[in-house]
Motif scaffolding. Sequence first.
Motif, PDB file in Angstrom:
ATOM      1  N   VAL A  91     -97.251 119.183  -3.441  1.00  0.00           N
ATOM      2  CA  VAL A  91     -96.963 118.498  -2.181  1.00  0.00           C
ATOM      3  C   VAL A  91     -97.008 116.990  -2.389  1.00  0.00           C
ATOM      4  CG1 VAL A  91     -97.769 118.110   0.182  1.00  0.00           C
ATOM      5  CG2 VAL A  91     -97.760 120.425  -0.782  1.00  0.00           C
ATOM      6  N   TYR A  92     -98.035 116.503  -3.060  1.00  0.00           N
ATOM      7  CA  TYR A  92     -98.115 115.077  -3.350  1.00  0.00           C
ATOM      8  C   TYR A  92     -96.983 114.642  -4.279  1.00  0.00           C
ATOM      9  CZ  TYR A  92    -102.805 115.137  -1.322  1.00  0.00           C
ATOM     10  OH  TYR A  92    -103.867 115.252  -0.459  1.00  0.00           O
ATOM     11  N   GLN A  93     -96.645 115.487  -5.232  1.00  0.00           N
ATOM     12  CA  GLN A  93     -95.572 115.150  -6.159  1.00  0.00           C
ATOM     13  C   GLN A  93     -94.249 114.972  -5.417  1.00  0.00           C
ATOM     14  OE1 GLN A  93     -96.190 114.754  -9.719  1.00  0.00           O
ATOM     15  NE2 GLN A  93     -94.352 113.585  -9.216  1.00  0.00           N
ATOM     16  N   ARG A  94     -94.013 115.786  -4.415  1.00  0.00           N
ATOM     17  CA  ARG A  94     -92.782 115.658  -3.640  1.00  0.00           C
ATOM     18  C   ARG A  94     -92.776 114.349  -2.842  1.00  0.00           C
ATOM     19  NH1 ARG A  94     -89.557 119.943  -3.639  1.00  0.00           N
ATOM     20  NH2 ARG A  94     -88.519 119.281  -1.716  1.00  0.00           N
ATOM     21  N   PHE A  95     -93.908 113.981  -2.293  1.00  0.00           N
ATOM     22  CA  PHE A  95     -93.987 112.670  -1.634  1.00  0.00           C
ATOM     23  C   PHE A  95     -93.695 111.553  -2.624  1.00  0.00           C
ATOM     24  CE2 PHE A  95     -96.721 114.780   1.663  1.00  0.00           C
ATOM     25  CZ  PHE A  95     -95.980 114.388   2.780  1.00  0.00           C
ATOM     26  N   ALA A  96     -94.216 111.683  -3.837  1.00  0.00           N
ATOM     27  CA  ALA A  96     -94.032 110.650  -4.850  1.00  0.00           C
ATOM     28  C   ALA A  96     -92.574 110.503  -5.266  1.00  0.00           C
ATOM     29  CB  ALA A  96     -94.897 110.958  -6.073  1.00  0.00           C
ATOM     30  N   LYS A  97     -91.778 111.540  -5.078  1.00  0.00           N
ATOM     31  CA  LYS A  97     -90.355 111.505  -5.423  1.00  0.00           C
ATOM     32  C   LYS A  97     -89.466 111.198  -4.223  1.00  0.00           C
ATOM     33  CE  LYS A  97     -90.725 114.894  -9.188  1.00  0.00           C
ATOM     34  NZ  LYS A  97     -90.317 116.254  -9.641  1.00  0.00           N
ATOM     35  N   GLY A  98     -90.070 111.098  -3.039  1.00  0.00           N
ATOM     36  CA  GLY A  98     -89.277 110.893  -1.840  1.00  0.00           C
ATOM     37  C   GLY A  98     -88.557 112.139  -1.379  1.00  0.00           C
ATOM     38  N   ALA A  99     -89.019 113.321  -1.818  1.00  0.00           N
ATOM     39  CA  ALA A  99     -88.366 114.587  -1.484  1.00  0.00           C
ATOM     40  C   ALA A  99     -88.850 115.109  -0.131  1.00  0.00           C
ATOM     41  CB  ALA A  99     -88.654 115.613  -2.573  1.00  0.00           C
TER      42      ALA A  99
END
Length: 316
Positions: A177-185
């Motif tokens: 979930v955090y990784q998706r925020f970090a990618k702007g996804a």
Amino acid sequence: MRTVVIGGTGHIGTYLVPALVRLGHQVTVLSRGERTPYHSDGTWRNVTFLQVDRAAEDADGTFGSRIVGLEPDIVVDLICFTEDSARQLVEALEGKVQHLLHCGTVWVHGPSMVVPTREDVPRRPFGDYGIQKAAIEEYLLTKARRDQFPVTIVHPGHICGPGWTPVNPAGNFNLDVYQRFAKGADVQIPNLGLETLNPVHADDVAGVFLAAIASRATAIGESFHAVASDAVTLRGYAEAVADRFGYDAQLDFVPIDRLREQLSEQDGQATWDHVLHSPNCSMAKAERMLGFRPRYSAVEAAMAGIDWLVENGKIT
């Protein structure tokens, strides 16, 4: 003061134990020895460590006598999860300790009804963890009222800080979930994102324990919340995390039942628990009776953990 901290190498103990040492306490920490404190601090050199399997010693009835043998003035119990375990410790310590401080949880409240929730509202816990913790609280406070046993209970919210993963805006602990925020996804969050979380920095939780120790006469026989001074909605939290990574939040709002079907069993259960509880607890009692105010807001507490995840390469 001779102070024993049971489970003192975890989230709360990482901050509490060094603070106690700096205040002049002679501190003994009991733990299973499976982890070290999250932060190195020179004060730990002045701490006595004992490796203990509490579950095994509770099973054979020796844990309480072990604690009594240390001749403590104060006992801080951070890892008690059943009423039987609490009962064994209290029966051993009765008449032999000045102050027992027990770590509870805001989960004792069950679903939030009127917010901010005060400590004195009727308990409606659900799930084994909340039900057991509520039973422990009832037992301990009954001992305080009936037998003048010197106990204080501290109820933390969602503990955050450097060294571990905070609950995410989807209500679980999946790093993706955090990784998706970090990618702007796009990120899926439950319902309309209006349910709440009550993060708290572990340093502030330790602060409530310290304030209760300092105000012993006021704190005995009482329960206190240990949360940030504010709660945060899932949506507000999501927008703050997205902003931390330099993006506008791209959110998909999914009904909780449907979202749960898409998640793993572990993530789905965590999301369900957080959404159904939606804690939003008051810190007014701790301020009024202990003079304690949290240093960190809800978002600041969560960001302390998120920044640590980034700094340590767990979010790229």
